[in-house]
Design an enzyme around this catalytic site. Structure first.
Site, short mmCIF file in Angstrom:
data_model
loop_
_atom_site.label_atom_id
_atom_site.label_comp_id
_atom_site.label_asym_id
_atom_site.label_seq_id
_atom_site.Cartn_x
_atom_site.Cartn_y
_atom_site.Cartn_z
N GLU A 87 31.37 -3.02 -13.30
CA GLU A 87 32.00 -1.96 -13.06
C GLU A 87 33.21 -2.19 -11.94
O GLU A 87 33.11 -3.24 -11.48
CB GLU A 87 30.92 -1.02 -12.66
CG GLU A 87 30.32 -1.27 -11.32
CD GLU A 87 29.20 -0.47 -10.80
OE1 GLU A 87 28.65 0.28 -11.84
OE2 GLU A 87 28.92 -0.34 -9.83
N HIS A 116 27.90 4.14 -6.33
CA HIS A 116 27.34 3.04 -5.98
C HIS A 116 28.15 2.66 -4.61
O HIS A 116 29.24 2.50 -4.50
CB HIS A 116 27.37 1.89 -6.87
CG HIS A 116 26.73 1.73 -7.98
ND1 HIS A 116 26.97 1.07 -9.21
CD2 HIS A 116 25.57 2.41 -8.27
CE1 HIS A 116 25.91 1.62 -10.15
NE2 HIS A 116 25.06 2.35 -9.58
N LYS A 140 -2.87 -4.86 7.87
CA LYS A 140 -3.80 -4.44 7.07
C LYS A 140 -4.26 -5.88 6.11
O LYS A 140 -3.60 -6.46 5.73
CB LYS A 140 -3.53 -3.27 6.00
CG LYS A 140 -2.99 -2.03 6.72
CD LYS A 140 -2.67 -0.96 5.47
CE LYS A 140 -2.58 0.19 6.09
NZ LYS A 140 -2.05 1.39 5.33
N THR A 143 0.79 -1.31 0.15
CA THR A 143 -0.04 -0.05 -0.02
C THR A 143 0.82 1.34 0.00
O THR A 143 0.41 2.33 -0.03
CB THR A 143 -0.97 0.00 1.08
OG1 THR A 143 -0.19 -0.23 2.61
CG2 THR A 143 -1.89 -1.12 1.19
N GLY A 144 2.20 1.05 -0.08
CA GLY A 144 2.99 2.43 -0.20
C GLY A 144 2.79 2.94 -1.30
O GLY A 144 2.47 2.46 -2.34
N GLU A 184 17.50 1.30 -1.62
CA GLU A 184 18.90 2.03 -1.44
C GLU A 184 19.08 1.98 -0.03
O GLU A 184 18.00 2.15 0.84
CB GLU A 184 19.13 3.13 -2.22
CG GLU A 184 19.19 3.14 -3.65
CD GLU A 184 19.21 4.48 -4.31
OE1 GLU A 184 18.34 5.33 -4.33
OE2 GLU A 184 20.39 4.75 -4.52
N TYR A 193 20.27 0.18 -18.94
CA TYR A 193 19.17 0.78 -19.55
C TYR A 193 19.77 1.21 -20.96
O TYR A 193 18.94 0.97 -22.03
CB TYR A 193 18.56 2.05 -18.91
CG TYR A 193 18.07 1.83 -17.49
CD1 TYR A 193 17.58 0.68 -16.91
CD2 TYR A 193 17.77 2.67 -16.32
CE1 TYR A 193 17.05 0.25 -15.90
CE2 TYR A 193 17.44 2.44 -15.26
CZ TYR A 193 17.14 1.28 -14.81
OH TYR A 193 16.56 1.15 -13.73
#
Length: 709
Positions: free
Chosen positions: A252, A295, A85, A59-60, A139, A202
């Site tokens: 990376e 990162h 809930k 529900t966030g 994160e 991406y």
């Protein structure tokens, strides 16, 4: 021990700090499956139309918006969980706990959209419920929370974790998304992609889509120090997946995942008659040594190769290397043709899949368009969070956190002298491949030899190192002639550092030691490295006593200013640097600096606006960049995944309106979400800005300007 006798130090860092990591009883889970280990759960990554997905934190706000987009995409979401809930949410069942969700909804996967402080516990609950696939996107989860999770994962064989701090996993060929990947970038097809970096992945996805090949499965390893699923796990899935015809790897700086992947590739090419072609990229060739590049996991520890070396290792293993993700599509088409695979047939299959679905991934629904146009933060956060950085303790303060642990070792002393080369190195660090802490030792204190000679002895985070393991580490140090008292002190030092490592949520505790003339051990303060997890304090307010030791007055003012606005800025010490860089995403920012170097350009900085870039953060980024007098031209390199290209363009215009640009020209490259809007805004701004869509064209132009000024 005079340097250690400090009542101030003792009171500042007591062992019973009220903000220390919560102590929980050891949790292990016995699986009823015939599988025998966590490694056998890799096939749980093969998601698709069949996959029944639930959400934790259903529900966030972020979870709700994400679920709506994923439902529109075609993901088989069957409900979700929010503690306390029960009922219905966005037309789907809402349950109060995972036990009920497991019984009633029979999920194959859970998307954990829970804020960082509670995320570790939420993942543990999913393991206990034996959910086959757990995808965590948040994160700023404390490293030691994930170490505890990793320790639990090794005791069972039902659940597989993707993340944390990862974009998630998506199967375009099955229209199943579990994560927050930018949907317009993807197309169903036959290339598997495994990546550490979200933004670089991406870009790779977009290139593959433009080539007409599409993607079968894309797995985000994530940018944290410890990943639930690594590159080798992904490669195993791609090998077995009949829909995957080619493989892309995006690595990376930091860790050994790329080296492990190279070992797997060597074996795969030897044992396979017609192997699937593999192309790879490694970002961070120009990363600043000793710095975290955006990162949390983007840094190299002792004994780990840098990105340039990992690039060579992958190439020697048989992967075809590319220098920019924009090139993956063309390279993969060539590799497929060379392997005897019919590229035109693959492209026809991609088109057929799109037509069957009745939905082209590059065409957005109105609801999805509105969602993509909003400034988006990487999930999940209940408040505006700054980019993660780790805390290093300055040399003059290193005795403070060490004192409570060293003071109990009789005879040991803390020396202000440099370690002699015939001393030796020891410490507690992270073994990312084993997903656990380890004792790291080298039988030398010569800085030029430590990395080559360091050996790791991994142990379970919950159990700590055994006496037998510590003895094995000491044996590697070749101390046959050392006094017995010194050997005993080394044993106690390693045990004490391991205790401190867990209690104070450290990332690195290391240093060089030697045996003094009295036969006792000396720990040489100049060689000591104390690195602590910043997320433990920022997310959970733990270890406040340690983080009070941070000396901001000794740090770069521009880097601090950027940090306050959620921007990661690192000044690069290149004497030929003239190009300021502004990029969204840590991996893409590293690769931008790398690729500019290939075109003859030198960057003054690394700057990551983050996936949550807004017009204001873009404006602030310009202000920070322009503080460096070396900057003669600014290169804005944006790939619009979660970041909207039109919004970035507006931010650039805002900077020109409100910031003294000092007559510094700006070159802008915008691709991805709303790229046409962004490019048009730049072109029609009347500011004389150079706007490009191809990276190579933009890089050549920015280098040309830099060389002329």
């Amino acid at each position: 021990m005079a340097a250690l006798r400090s009542s101030q130090a003792s009171s500042l860092l007591s062992h019973s700090s009220r903000h220390s990591l919560p102590r929980s009883s050891r949790r292990t889970f016995t699986s009823s499956s015939i599988r025998s280990s966590y490694d056998d759960t890799v096939q749980n990554l093969r998601i698709g139309k069949h996959t029944r997905v639930i959400y934790q934190g259903f529900t966030g706000r972020v979870a709700t918006g994400n679920a709506k987009d994923s439902l529109a995409y075609g993901t088989n979401i069957v409900g979700g969980v929010t503690p306390g809930k029960e009922g219905e949410h966005i037309g789907l069942p809402l349950l109060p706990d995972l036990k009920k969700a497991k019984e009633q909804l029979k999920p194959d996967a859970t998307a954990v959209f829970v804020a960082a402080p509670q995320c570790g516990k939420a993942i543990e609950d999913a393991i206990e419920a034996e959910i086959p696939l757990i995808v965590s996107v948040a994160e700023h989860i404390p490293v030691h929370d994930i170490m505890r999770v990793a320790s639990i994962l090794k005791t069972q064989s039902k659940s597989r974790l993707v993340g944390a701090n990862a974009p998630g996993i998506i199967a375009p060929i099955g229209f199943c998304r579990i994560g927050f990947q930018p949907l317009p970038t993807f197309a169903p097809g036959h290339i598997g992609i495994a990546a550490k970096s979200g933004t670089l992945s991406y870009e790779a996805v977009a290139s593959i889509t433009r080539s007409g090949l599409g993607q079968s499965l894309c797995i985000g390893m994530g940018g944290d120090i410890i990943a639930g699923t690594n590159l080798v796990d992904s490669l195993k899935v791609f090998e077995a997946d009949p829909e995957t015809e080619g493989i892309v790897i995006v690595g990376e700086v930091g860790g050994k995942a790329e080296e492990d992947a190279a070992d797997w590739i060597k074996d795969y090419l030897k044992r396979t008659k017609n192997p699937k072609p593999i192309a790879a990229l490694v970002g961070g060739k120009t990363a600043k040594p000793g710095r975290i590049m955006g990162h949390a996991g983007a840094w190299a520890a002792r004994g780990e190769h840098n990105s340039d070396e990992k690039y060579s290792i992958l190439k020697e293993a048989g992967a075809t290397m590319v220098d920019h993700p924009e090139n993956f599509g063309g390279v993969m088409k060539t590799l497929l043709e060379q392997s005897g695979r019919d590229v035109s047939k693959i492209q026809v299959s991609v088109q057929t899949n799109q037509q069957k679905r009745g939905y082209h991934t590059l065409r957005r629904s109105p609801a999805m368009m509105r969602s993509q146009q909003r400034p988006r933060r990487s999930p999940v956060s209940q408040q505006q969070q700054q980019q993660k950085r780790s805390l290093y303790i300055a040399p003059e303060l290193r005795p403070v956190p060490l004192y409570p642990y060293l003071s109990k070792i009789e005879g040991i002393s803390l020396s202000l002298d440099e370690a002699p080369k015939d001393g030796f190195y020891l410490g507690i660090i992270v073994d990312r491949t084993e997903r656990s802490p380890c004792i790291a030792v080298a039988p030398t204190a010569d800085e030029s030899q430590i990395d080559a000679r360091v050996k790791r002895f991994t142990y379970d985070w919950q159990e700590g190192p055994s006496n037998a393991l510590i003895s094995q580490a000491i044996e590697y140090l070749q101390l046959d002639s050392a006094p017995q008292a010194a050997k005993q002190q080394i044993h106690q030092l390693i045990a004490s550092l391991a205790k401190m490592y867990k209690e104070k949520e450290a990332i690195i505790l290391s240093g060089c030691v030697s045996v003094g003339g009295s036969g006792n051990l000396k720990l040489h303060q100049p060689s000591v490295t104390l690195m602590f997890d910043d997320a433990a304090y920022r997310s959970c307010k733990r270890q406040e006593d340690v983080h009070r030791l941070r000396q901001k007055e000794q740090e770069d003012p521009a880097e601090l200013e950027a940090e306050n606005d959620g921007i990661v800025y690192v000044r690069l010490d290149d004497p030929d640097a003239k190009i300021g860089t502004l990029v969204n995403g840590a991996g893409l920012a590293m690769n931008t600096v790398d690729a500019l170097r290939l075109h003859g350009g030198h960057a003054t900085n690394f700057l990551d606006t983050g996936g949550k870039a807004t017009s204001e953060t873009v404006k602030k980024s310009f202000e920070v960049i322009l503080q460096d007098p070396r900057v003669k031209v600014i290169f804005v390199n944006i790939f619009g995944g979660l970041t909207d290209g039109g919004m970035i363009a507006n931010g650039i215009l805002l900077a020109f309106k409100e910031v003294d640009m000092k007559n510094v020209p700006v070159v802008v490259r915008i691709r991805g979400t709303n790229e046409e809007v962004g490019q048009k805004t730049i072109a029609e701004s009347g500011l004389g800005l150079d706007a490009f869509d191809k990276f190579e064209d933009a890089a050549k132009r920015v280098v040309e300007i830099a060389n002329s000024r």
